[in-house]
Design a protein around this motif. Structure first.
Motif, PDB file in Angstrom:
ATOM      1  N   LYS A  37       0.962  -1.061  -0.031  1.00 16.18           N
ATOM      2  CA  LYS A  37      -0.270  -0.021   0.098  1.00 16.18           C
ATOM      3  C   LYS A  37       0.737   1.218  -0.026  1.00 16.18           C
ATOM      4  O   LYS A  37       0.227   2.422   0.248  1.00 16.18           O
ATOM      5  N   THR A  38       2.131   1.089  -0.295  1.00 14.14           N
ATOM      6  CA  THR A  38       2.964   2.344  -0.345  1.00 14.14           C
ATOM      7  C   THR A  38       2.799   3.119  -1.876  1.00 14.14           C
ATOM      8  O   THR A  38       2.536   2.434  -2.677  1.00 14.14           O
ATOM      9  N   GLN A  39       2.580   4.266  -1.629  1.00 13.82           N
ATOM     10  CA  GLN A  39       2.294   5.445  -2.786  1.00 13.82           C
ATOM     11  C   GLN A  39       3.660   5.807  -3.211  1.00 13.82           C
ATOM     12  O   GLN A  39       4.396   6.519  -2.347  1.00 13.82           O
ATOM     13  N   ILE A  40       4.241   5.777  -4.541  1.00  9.76           N
ATOM     14  CA  ILE A  40       5.340   6.694  -4.790  1.00  9.76           C
ATOM     15  C   ILE A  40       4.851   7.537  -6.165  1.00  9.76           C
ATOM     16  O   ILE A  40       4.247   7.034  -6.911  1.00  9.76           O
ATOM     17  N   HIS A  41       5.081   8.891  -5.793  1.00 16.58           N
ATOM     18  CA  HIS A  41       4.559   9.782  -6.982  1.00 16.58           C
ATOM     19  C   HIS A  41       6.031  10.775  -7.248  1.00 16.58           C
ATOM     20  O   HIS A  41       6.760  11.159  -6.373  1.00 16.58           O
ATOM     21  N   ASN A  42       6.001  10.909  -8.750  1.00 18.92           N
ATOM     22  CA  ASN A  42       6.919  12.030  -9.291  1.00 18.92           C
ATOM     23  C   ASN A  42       8.306  11.541  -8.736  1.00 18.92           C
ATOM     24  O   ASN A  42       8.971  12.346  -7.987  1.00 18.92           O
ATOM     25  N   ALA A  43       8.301  10.239  -8.867  1.00 18.74           N
ATOM     26  CA  ALA A  43       9.972   9.894  -8.438  1.00 18.74           C
ATOM     27  C   ALA A  43      10.986   9.194  -9.665  1.00 18.74           C
ATOM     28  O   ALA A  43      10.298   8.773 -10.731  1.00 18.74           O
ATOM     29  N   ASN A  44      12.022   9.560  -9.691  1.00 18.21           N
ATOM     30  CA  ASN A  44      12.811   9.014 -10.536  1.00 18.21           C
ATOM     31  C   ASN A  44      13.498   7.451  -9.923  1.00 18.21           C
ATOM     32  O   ASN A  44      14.111   7.408  -8.920  1.00 18.21           O
ATOM     33  N   MET A  45      12.782   6.581 -10.799  1.00 17.18           N
ATOM     34  CA  MET A  45      13.210   5.242 -10.303  1.00 17.18           C
ATOM     35  C   MET A  45      14.348   4.305 -11.469  1.00 17.18           C
ATOM     36  O   MET A  45      14.054   3.252 -11.522  1.00 17.18           O
ATOM     37  N   SER A  46      15.105   5.396 -12.356  1.00 16.41           N
ATOM     38  CA  SER A  46      15.789   4.702 -13.374  1.00 16.41           C
ATOM     39  C   SER A  46      16.530   3.735 -12.877  1.00 16.41           C
ATOM     40  O   SER A  46      17.296   4.052 -11.673  1.00 16.41           O
ATOM     41  N   SER A  47      16.695   2.657 -13.436  1.00 13.67           N
ATOM     42  CA  SER A  47      17.984   1.689 -13.175  1.00 13.67           C
ATOM     43  C   SER A  47      17.583   1.010 -11.956  1.00 13.67           C
ATOM     44  O   SER A  47      18.487   0.471 -11.047  1.00 13.67           O
ATOM     45  N   MET A  48      16.368   1.033 -11.357  1.00 10.39           N
ATOM     46  CA  MET A  48      15.958   0.371 -10.198  1.00 10.39           C
ATOM     47  C   MET A  48      15.701  -1.043 -10.441  1.00 10.39           C
ATOM     48  O   MET A  48      15.523  -1.468 -11.365  1.00 10.39           O
ATOM     49  N   VAL A  49      16.200  -1.955  -9.402  1.00 13.14           N
ATOM     50  CA  VAL A  49      16.102  -3.326  -9.480  1.00 13.14           C
ATOM     51  C   VAL A  49      14.976  -3.625  -8.614  1.00 13.14           C
ATOM     52  O   VAL A  49      15.233  -3.520  -7.072  1.00 13.14           O
ATOM     53  N   LEU A  50      14.263  -4.656  -9.030  1.00 13.62           N
ATOM     54  CA  LEU A  50      13.122  -5.215  -7.845  1.00 13.62           C
ATOM     55  C   LEU A  50      13.342  -6.692  -8.379  1.00 13.62           C
ATOM     56  O   LEU A  50      13.319  -7.250  -9.352  1.00 13.62           O
ATOM     57  N   ASP A  51      13.647  -7.435  -7.201  1.00  8.36           N
ATOM     58  CA  ASP A  51      13.984  -8.830  -7.396  1.00  8.36           C
ATOM     59  C   ASP A  51      13.196  -9.552  -5.887  1.00  8.36           C
ATOM     60  O   ASP A  51      13.298  -9.140  -5.020  1.00  8.36           O
ATOM     61  N   ASP A  52      12.654 -10.716  -6.579  1.00 13.12           N
ATOM     62  CA  ASP A  52      11.813 -11.280  -5.733  1.00 13.12           C
ATOM     63  C   ASP A  52      10.594 -10.777  -4.808  1.00 13.12           C
ATOM     64  O   ASP A  52      10.797 -10.738  -3.823  1.00 13.12           O
ATOM     65  N   VAL A  53       9.967  -9.960  -5.609  1.00 15.04           N
ATOM     66  CA  VAL A  53       8.779  -9.092  -5.059  1.00 15.04           C
ATOM     67  C   VAL A  53       7.516  -9.292  -5.343  1.00 15.04           C
ATOM     68  O   VAL A  53       7.301 -10.166  -6.485  1.00 15.04           O
ATOM     69  N   ASN A  54       6.440  -9.395  -4.651  1.00 17.86           N
ATOM     70  CA  ASN A  54       5.217  -9.633  -4.718  1.00 17.86           C
ATOM     71  C   ASN A  54       4.492  -8.201  -5.288  1.00 17.86           C
ATOM     72  O   ASN A  54       4.407  -7.165  -4.581  1.00 17.86           O
ATOM     73  N   MET A  55       4.190  -8.065  -6.417  1.00 21.92           N
ATOM     74  CA  MET A  55       3.535  -6.832  -6.965  1.00 21.92           C
ATOM     75  C   MET A  55       2.107  -7.025  -7.328  1.00 21.92           C
ATOM     76  O   MET A  55       1.646  -6.375  -8.397  1.00 21.92           O
ATOM     77  N   SER A  56       1.425  -7.965  -6.758  1.00 20.40           N
ATOM     78  CA  SER A  56       0.162  -8.166  -6.986  1.00 20.40           C
ATOM     79  C   SER A  56      -0.724  -6.851  -7.100  1.00 20.40           C
ATOM     80  O   SER A  56      -0.471  -6.150  -6.039  1.00 20.40           O
ATOM     81  N   HIS A  57      -1.651  -6.529  -7.877  1.00 20.52           N
ATOM     82  CA  HIS A  57      -2.553  -5.312  -7.866  1.00 20.52           C
ATOM     83  C   HIS A  57      -1.505  -4.299  -7.902  1.00 20.52           C
ATOM     84  O   HIS A  57      -2.046  -3.045  -7.469  1.00 20.52           O
ATOM     85  N   PHE A  58      -0.199  -4.068  -8.370  1.00 19.15           N
ATOM     86  CA  PHE A  58       0.359  -3.065  -8.701  1.00 19.15           C
ATOM     87  C   PHE A  58      -0.259  -2.233  -9.786  1.00 19.15           C
ATOM     88  O   PHE A  58      -0.506  -2.673 -11.020  1.00 19.15           O
ATOM     89  N   ASN A  59      -0.095  -0.896  -9.672  1.00 16.25           N
ATOM     90  CA  ASN A  59      -0.547   0.257 -10.576  1.00 16.25           C
ATOM     91  C   ASN A  59       0.469   1.127 -11.009  1.00 16.25           C
ATOM     92  O   ASN A  59       1.147   1.753 -10.261  1.00 16.25           O
ATOM     93  N   ILE A  60       0.669   1.028 -12.255  1.00 14.07           N
ATOM     94  CA  ILE A  60       1.846   2.020 -12.924  1.00 14.07           C
ATOM     95  C   ILE A  60       1.100   2.942 -13.591  1.00 14.07           C
ATOM     96  O   ILE A  60       0.388   2.077 -14.939  1.00 14.07           O
ATOM     97  N   SER A  61       0.895   3.972 -13.741  1.00 18.24           N
ATOM     98  CA  SER A  61       0.496   4.984 -14.956  1.00 18.24           C
ATOM     99  C   SER A  61       1.331   6.179 -15.088  1.00 18.24           C
ATOM    100  O   SER A  61       2.304   6.525 -14.300  1.00 18.24           O
ATOM    101  N   ASN A  62       1.215   6.690 -16.143  1.00 19.43           N
ATOM    102  CA  ASN A  62       1.976   8.017 -16.819  1.00 19.43           C
ATOM    103  C   ASN A  62       3.771   7.565 -16.470  1.00 19.43           C
ATOM    104  O   ASN A  62       4.225   8.365 -15.701  1.00 19.43           O
ATOM    105  N   ALA A  63       4.048   6.351 -16.898  1.00 17.20           N
ATOM    106  CA  ALA A  63       5.318   5.881 -16.782  1.00 17.20           C
ATOM    107  C   ALA A  63       6.189   5.562 -18.192  1.00 17.20           C
ATOM    108  O   ALA A  63       5.705   5.334 -18.943  1.00 17.20           O
TER     109      ALA A  63
END
Length: 157
Positions: A37-63
């Motif tokens: 339930k964390t919200q991230i807005h207006n963030a630079n996440m370039s070159s970010m690595v996500l590994d072994d994560v549960n992203m069910s119901h994850f919402n990405i828009s304007n990306a």
């Protein structure tokens, strides 16, 4: 505003409900954390690595996801809307196998649907297209193994 360069090292801490505004967290490491339930807005996440994560119901828009790689991912019941896919490749896309928890033993799955999509120039190579249903589509120039489908349809009329 003056930036505070303080480094934090938290372990076994509950920071639920915390807010971070105008924070530089470049190079931070989050390991074994609950970010539900964390919200991230207006963030630079370039070159970010996500590994072994549960992203069910994850919402990405304007990306901007140029160069994104998704590997070993379960995208069941995902929705892709208004997506630019030029130069995109789908490899080894399969239905779940018997060793996976979301397999349907009867083989009945909700179909994969492309609706109002421009797939002109797309290539399907060594794919299982059994029971493929093409409806209300422009098939001008569509070829299967070099055979023009329009010619087959005309020959049957």
């Amino acid at each position: 505003m003056e930036w505070n360069g303080k480094r934090l090292e938290l372990e076994m801490a509950d920071i639920s409900g915390s807010k971070f505004h105008k924070v530089n967290a470049e190079g931070s490491v989050f390991d074994d954390v609950n970010l539900a339930k964390t919200q991230i807005h207006n963030a630079n996440m370039s070159s970010m690595v996500l590994d072994d994560v549960n992203m069910s119901h994850f919402n990405i828009s304007n990306a901007n996801l140029t160069g994104l790689e998704l590997k070993n991912a379960n995208l069941s019941h995902a929705l892709f809307d208004h997506i630019h896919l030029f130069g995109t490749e789908f490899r080894n896309v399969v239905l779940p196998s018997e060793k996976e928890g979301n397999v349907h033993t009867d083989g009945e799955y909700k179909p994969i649907v492309f609706r109002q999509s421009d797939l002109s120039g797309a290539q399907f190579i060594n794919c299982n297209l059994s029971n493929l249903d093409i409806r209300d589509c422009n098939i001008a120039g569509l070829r299967i193994n070099g055979v023009l489908i329009e010619d087959l349809i005309k020959a049957q009329q």
